[in-house]
Motif scaffolding. Structure first.
Motif, PDB file in Angstrom:
ATOM      1  N   UNK A   1      10.961  49.037  19.625  1.00 39.77           N
ATOM      2  CA  UNK A   1       9.895  49.119  20.372  1.00 39.77           C
ATOM      3  C   UNK A   1       9.392  50.349  19.959  1.00 39.77           C
ATOM      4  N   UNK A   2       7.799  49.782  19.307  1.00 40.85           N
ATOM      5  CA  UNK A   2       6.704  51.289  18.579  1.00 40.85           C
ATOM      6  C   UNK A   2       6.537  52.205  19.456  1.00 40.85           C
ATOM      7  N   UNK A   3       6.756  51.985  20.978  1.00 41.61           N
ATOM      8  CA  UNK A   3       6.419  52.719  21.398  1.00 41.61           C
ATOM      9  C   UNK A   3       8.401  53.917  21.808  1.00 41.61           C
ATOM     10  N   UNK A   4       9.166  53.398  21.510  1.00 40.55           N
ATOM     11  CA  UNK A   4      10.348  54.699  21.529  1.00 40.55           C
ATOM     12  C   UNK A   4       9.787  55.413  21.004  1.00 40.55           C
ATOM     13  N   UNK A   5       8.885  54.765  19.159  1.00 46.59           N
ATOM     14  CA  UNK A   5       8.790  55.756  18.222  1.00 46.59           C
ATOM     15  C   UNK A   5       8.422  57.421  18.822  1.00 46.59           C
ATOM     16  N   UNK A   6       8.139  57.412  19.924  1.00 41.67           N
ATOM     17  CA  UNK A   6       7.163  58.951  20.207  1.00 41.67           C
ATOM     18  C   UNK A   6       7.949  59.977  20.882  1.00 41.67           C
ATOM     19  N   UNK A   7       7.664  60.840  20.806  1.00 47.36           N
ATOM     20  CA  UNK A   7       9.492  61.923  21.210  1.00 47.36           C
ATOM     21  C   UNK A   7       8.987  61.761  22.455  1.00 47.36           C
ATOM     22  N   UNK A   8      10.707  62.170  22.827  1.00 46.96           N
ATOM     23  CA  UNK A   8      10.241  61.508  24.204  1.00 46.96           C
ATOM     24  C   UNK A   8      10.783  60.526  24.973  1.00 46.96           C
TER      25      UNK A   8
END
Length: 114
Positions: free
Chosen positions: A99-106
């Motif tokens: 999911x694109x949201x998992x690409x955010x650091x942390x």
């Protein structure tokens, strides 16, 4: 181009298009809608069937994700629908996550899987 009416589990392309496994092409479009528009069937089409087709096309394209997906009635689905499909494709293409949201650091919102 893919037509929903095509056989489930396959990801055919137009005769005039390069094969899905042609690595010299960097853009892949999946047209996921009926030739004759069917608003009543769209909720089903734009739900699990859409994500399943994108995964089928990933395999058919020698493990390459589509860059674009086109659907009818994008606001109609049972579940995540076309929005979740785009989030999934963006996550796979940008960081290899589900999911694109998992690409955010942390982020803890998705597993890193191919």
């Amino acid at each position: 181009m893919l037509e929903i009416e095509d056989k489930a589990g396959s990801c055919p392309n137009r005769a005039e298009s390069s094969g899905l496994d042609d690595k010299t092409k960097s853009l892949v479009l999946v047209n996921y809608f009926h030739s004759m528009s069917s608003k009543g069937k769209t909720c089903e089409d734009n739900s699990g069937d859409l994500i399943n087709m994108l995964r089928t096309c990933y395999s058919a394209a020698s493990n390459g994700w589509a860059n674009f997906v086109a659907v009818d009635y994008y606001k109609r689905s049972e579940g995540g629908g076309s929005f979740q499909a785009v989030d999934t494709l963006n996550g796979k293409l940008l960081c290899g996550c589900d999911d694109i949201h998992a690409c955010v650091a942390g982020s803890t919102s998705g597993a890193r899987t191919p």
